[in-house]
Design a protein around this motif. Structure first.
Motif, short mmCIF file in Angstrom:
data_model
loop_
_atom_site.label_atom_id
_atom_site.label_comp_id
_atom_site.label_asym_id
_atom_site.label_seq_id
_atom_site.Cartn_x
_atom_site.Cartn_y
_atom_site.Cartn_z
N VAL A 225 13.78 -28.90 9.06
CA VAL A 225 13.03 -29.43 10.21
C VAL A 225 13.47 -28.75 11.50
CG1 VAL A 225 12.38 -31.52 11.48
CG2 VAL A 225 12.62 -31.61 9.00
N ASP A 226 14.74 -28.34 11.58
CA ASP A 226 15.18 -27.53 12.71
C ASP A 226 14.34 -26.26 12.80
OD1 ASP A 226 17.18 -29.33 13.35
OD2 ASP A 226 18.77 -28.18 12.36
N HIS A 227 14.09 -25.64 11.65
CA HIS A 227 13.29 -24.42 11.62
C HIS A 227 11.85 -24.71 12.02
CE1 HIS A 227 15.95 -21.57 9.07
NE2 HIS A 227 16.71 -22.51 9.60
N VAL A 228 11.30 -25.83 11.53
CA VAL A 228 9.94 -26.20 11.91
C VAL A 228 9.84 -26.38 13.42
CG1 VAL A 228 8.19 -28.02 11.76
CG2 VAL A 228 9.40 -27.29 9.69
N GLU A 229 10.77 -27.10 13.98
CA GLU A 229 10.75 -27.37 15.43
C GLU A 229 10.88 -26.07 16.22
OE1 GLU A 229 12.58 -30.74 18.46
OE2 GLU A 229 13.53 -30.38 16.51
N ALA A 230 11.67 -25.13 15.72
CA ALA A 230 11.87 -23.86 16.43
C ALA A 230 10.63 -22.98 16.39
CB ALA A 230 13.05 -23.11 15.82
#
Length: 523
Positions: A225-230
């Motif tokens: 989800v960190d990657h999605v948000e980024a």
């Protein structure tokens, strides 16, 4: 070091000798995730990287890079089996200009056939399997910081012509990988952005060429989800702001996928996700309800319309469960976002088996409103079916060296056993289904995507002259032009809004982290 990484598209040659991008690379759905991830990792290790994203340009033209080839210390080229002919052309162009610059190959095709690709091209190295850190090791070796024999997963040729295969590297921990830097992404060329949450597939379908079936791994939910948000800042340079999850099976582990969706909801994110899923998960009401708010488009691998065929493919599902999945998607209002994939012409199939699949698929569309992808079976290296025929001397990796894979009559007929009359019958049935839908006002033509097999159209065109009208079916070039036309139309619709937000157009307003800059994985 300074590196050039090249991502060649799947291409074919038209009758007038022009090379055009085909298949998914004609549509420019999402950028090649692996090449941008590799660039990010190399930059973190102090290297300079340029990306020749030929999928974005829809060509094999690397002329702009050839003019400055002397500036690079290493060139990396990634390839699938279908893009391998284009990759070979790029290698030849590089060698025409520079006979000595090291060229490293990666991707699923060079991984499977490392000895062959090194013996039949002027490439220097192959990195087998995952190249994220093996490529860093190769750079260190070329800088004199380690011995070439210590570079894991490397295959190379000695001056004697002998091929050396170094020890393989341990599999990569996905949660340790950085967030790909898409600042070099060409604006308004792709529909969305690519990310990864798992690698490989825990299943083993007989026709599938998915890599890492024995080493399936998943990224931690919060990390993903960190990657999605980024990715959100990068969406401004895409056409429909979608996030494409490149996993073979995003929802294979339901507990983890629910954890991802819960974390997305907790952070109040609203991504438009495009992903692959299985019938088992899409028949689960709890999962469908959870994923529905974030579903942009998703593929459901149905494949067969009769239980014996499903058993032989290794799908571990039934037609009853496939129908339940379509019913569940309709219940939650997202059936229209689904593409149910079906394959006809498996090596064991007879005409009546294909009719069962077409009939079953059509019923799903009429009753539940799902979209259909009906495609002919094609021999793909890496699958169990392909390797069985390779062992019998029927197919070979050499057949994938030249353009025209999708038009290759011999390769097509090694898999599909139908007679010419049976091809004619199948064509009539498909076109009749379309006609019934049109006359009955059921959906639209885009809800059933099907193309006659190109080898049959090319060598036996009269076979497809049915009582139904086939004259309107597009040719290879027309298919590419249509895909490009839709792409350009959406691009034009998006460009005005993007110019207002993108600092590269002089008006600012976009996140500063998106900087101005210059299978597909070189791994």
């Amino acid at each position: 070091m300074r590196l050039l990484l090249i991502s060649p598209p799947v291409m074919d040659k038209t009758p007038n000798g022009e090379y055009i991008a085909i298949s998914m690379d004609a549509k420019k759905v999402a950028p090649p995730y692996g090449i941008y991830l590799l660039a990010t990792i190399l930059q973190e290790h102090g290297h300079e990287v340029d990306i020749a994203d030929l999928i974005a340009s829809g060509s094999m033209d690397i002329g702009a890079y050839l003019a400055q080839l002397h500036r690079y210390d290493l060139v990396g080229v990634g390839a699938t089996s279908f893009s391998w002919p284009t990759a070979r052309q790029c290698i030849n162009e590089i060698r025409r200009v520079d006979k000595d610059i090291p060229i490293v190959l990666g991707g699923i095709h060079p991984t499977m056939f490392d000895h062959h690709v090194l013996q039949t091209t002027e490439a220097t190295y192959v990195i087998r399997g995952e190249g994220e850190y093996a490529l860093v090791e190769l750079c260190e070796a070329l800088e004199g910081k380690r011995e070439i024999d210590d570079v894991t997963s490397l295959t190379y040729k000695k001056l004697t012509g002998e091929t050396i295969r170094n020890q393989p590297r341990r599999v990569v921990n996905l949660s340790s990988l950085p967030i790909p830097d898409y600042s070099m992404l060409p604006p308004l060329e792709y529909s969305g952005i690519s990310i990864e949450s798992s690698r490989g597939c825990p299943f083993d379908c007989s026709f599938c060429s998915a890599s890492y079936r024995k080493t399936y791994r998943m990224m931690e939910p919060s990390k993903f989800v960190d990657h999605v948000e980024a990715m959100f800042p990068y969406l401004d340079v895409t056409l429909d702001r979608s996030i494409h999850i490149v996993d073979d099976e995003f929802s294979a582990n339901l507990r983890r996928t629910h954890a991802i969706l819960d974390e997305i909801a907790r952070r109040r994110l609203n991504p438009k996700l495009v992903f692959n899923s299985r019938v088992a998960e899409m028949s689960n009401p709890e999962f469908v309800k959870a994923v529905a708010p974030y579903a942009g488009r998703f593929l459901v691998g149905a494949e067969c319309g009769y239980n014996e065929g499903l058993k032989r493919t290794g799908k571990k599902t039934t037609v009853e469960l496939i129908e339940k999945a379509a019913q569940t998607l309709a219940r939650f209002g997202i059936a229209n976002l689904s593409d149910f994939s079906f394959v006809i012409g498996f090596p064991w199939e007879q005409h009546d088996d294909a009719v069962k699949t077409i009939s079953f698929a059509s019923r799903l569309q009429i009753m539940y409103g799902v979209n259909l992808l009906i495609q002919w079976y094609m021999q793909v290296p890496g699958s169990r079916l392909w390797h069985d025929q390779k062992n019998e001397g029927i197919v070979s990796e050499v057949q994938y060296d030249e353009f025209g894979l999708f038009r290759n009559l011999y390769l097509f007929r090694t898999g599909v056993k139908f007679s010419l009359e049976e091809f004619r019958s199948i064509s009539e049935i498909i076109l009749s289904v379309r006609m019934v839908q049109r006359l009955g006002g059921i959906g639209n033509s885009s809800q059933l995507q099907y193309a006659h097999p190109l080898p049959i159209r090319r060598y036996f065109p009269r076979t497809l002259e049915t009582h139904a009208d086939v004259s309107g079916l597009p040719s290879l070039r027309e298919l590419s032009t249509l895909a490009g036309g839709r792409h350009e139309q959406r691009k034009e619709q998006t460009s005005a809004q993007t110019r207002q937000k993108d600092p590269r157009y002089g008006q600012g307003g976009r996140d500063a982290s998106v900087r101005q800059g210059s299978q597909n994985k070189v791994s």
